[in-house]
Design a protein around this motif. Sequence first.
Motif, PDB file in Angstrom:
ATOM      1  N   VAL A 222       3.505 -22.929  23.965  1.00 22.00           N
ATOM      2  CA  VAL A 222       2.944 -21.789  23.312  1.00 22.00           C
ATOM      3  C   VAL A 222       1.483 -22.186  23.015  1.00 22.00           C
ATOM      4  O   VAL A 222       1.213 -23.163  22.641  1.00 22.00           O
ATOM      5  CB  VAL A 222       3.626 -21.473  21.701  1.00 22.00           C
ATOM      6  CG1 VAL A 222       2.874 -20.316  21.189  1.00 22.00           C
ATOM      7  CG2 VAL A 222       4.926 -21.332  21.830  1.00 22.00           C
ATOM      8  N   ASN A 226      -1.837 -18.896  19.265  1.00 21.32           N
ATOM      9  CA  ASN A 226      -0.875 -17.991  19.127  1.00 21.32           C
ATOM     10  C   ASN A 226      -0.091 -18.117  17.616  1.00 21.32           C
ATOM     11  O   ASN A 226       1.204 -18.697  17.684  1.00 21.32           O
ATOM     12  CB  ASN A 226       0.078 -17.748  20.039  1.00 21.32           C
ATOM     13  CG  ASN A 226       0.746 -16.431  20.405  1.00 21.32           C
ATOM     14  OD1 ASN A 226       1.020 -15.744  19.041  1.00 21.32           O
ATOM     15  ND2 ASN A 226       1.635 -16.193  21.200  1.00 21.32           N
ATOM     16  N   SER A 227      -0.651 -18.006  16.564  1.00 22.13           N
ATOM     17  CA  SER A 227      -0.038 -18.325  15.476  1.00 22.13           C
ATOM     18  C   SER A 227       1.339 -17.620  15.031  1.00 22.13           C
ATOM     19  O   SER A 227       2.008 -17.905  14.325  1.00 22.13           O
ATOM     20  CB  SER A 227      -1.065 -18.114  14.090  1.00 22.13           C
ATOM     21  OG  SER A 227      -1.408 -16.751  14.142  1.00 22.13           O
ATOM     22  N   ALA A 229       3.500 -16.391  17.167  1.00 15.65           N
ATOM     23  CA  ALA A 229       4.728 -17.104  17.868  1.00 15.65           C
ATOM     24  C   ALA A 229       4.984 -18.512  17.406  1.00 15.65           C
ATOM     25  O   ALA A 229       6.241 -18.890  17.313  1.00 15.65           O
ATOM     26  CB  ALA A 229       4.286 -17.219  19.611  1.00 15.65           C
TER      27      ALA A 229
END
Length: 259
Positions: A222, A226-227, A229
């Motif tokens: 990730v 992408n906080s 996710a």
Amino acid sequence: MNAPETLEIACSRAWPPVAEEFLGGWRLRWADGFTGRANSVLAVGDPDRPVPAALRAVCDFAHDRGIPPMAQVVRDSPNEHAIAAAGWVPATSHGAGHEVVVLTAPLEKRRFHVKATPPGGRFHVKVADEATAGWWELVLGSDAGTEAARAVLGGGKVGYGVATDGEVTTAAVRGALVDGWLHVGRLAVRPEHRRRGLASALMAALGSWGVEQGAGSAVLQVAEGNSGALALYAGLGYAPHHRYRYWVPAPGSCEDSTS
């Protein structure tokens, strides 16, 4: 070879490029531009030559195939230090994010108790050996018809998870099996169907499928930015294992050695 590098090799095998060549332990990969992972050199292990010479070979490989030269390397590893010393720079303009967190979780059959239909919904969740047209459309969008994308996502032992509402594919995910690992990727939920438990239901179904196929652990990658996710996966029991970064040549420093 250390644990992060060993896991990176497994992840690369779960995300197979269309073309691959080797520089010692380094893996040169091409997939017609579909994702950084399949269109870069995985710089792990020993390239069997000085790093500057290896990077010149990376440039030649990329230029011959019409993609920008790029290296994927474990953060703070000796290879990363050597690549930086050779004049390459972080690929901060990489669209998907130049620094990636690799997360892992144990797979235990008793953990997967989510029903095929999430609470309060009509959605059916399953994992199949073949991808449906709806899976391809949701996961790839405009890239759904490209041969390279389909080759990467169809390679190896793969399970295709889908959530459907009647004829509509509302969510999708991909799982690939390599060396006892379940590699998870391409989780997607249609915007109008988010916050209904579909992502968690799909991940549970895929985890159960992985256990049935003999996987003992799961891994996913990730982008650090992408906080959403990262929060989702933390709630599902995934923890950071290591990070990798993408590096590119400084402007004007990567000419073909054969020219």
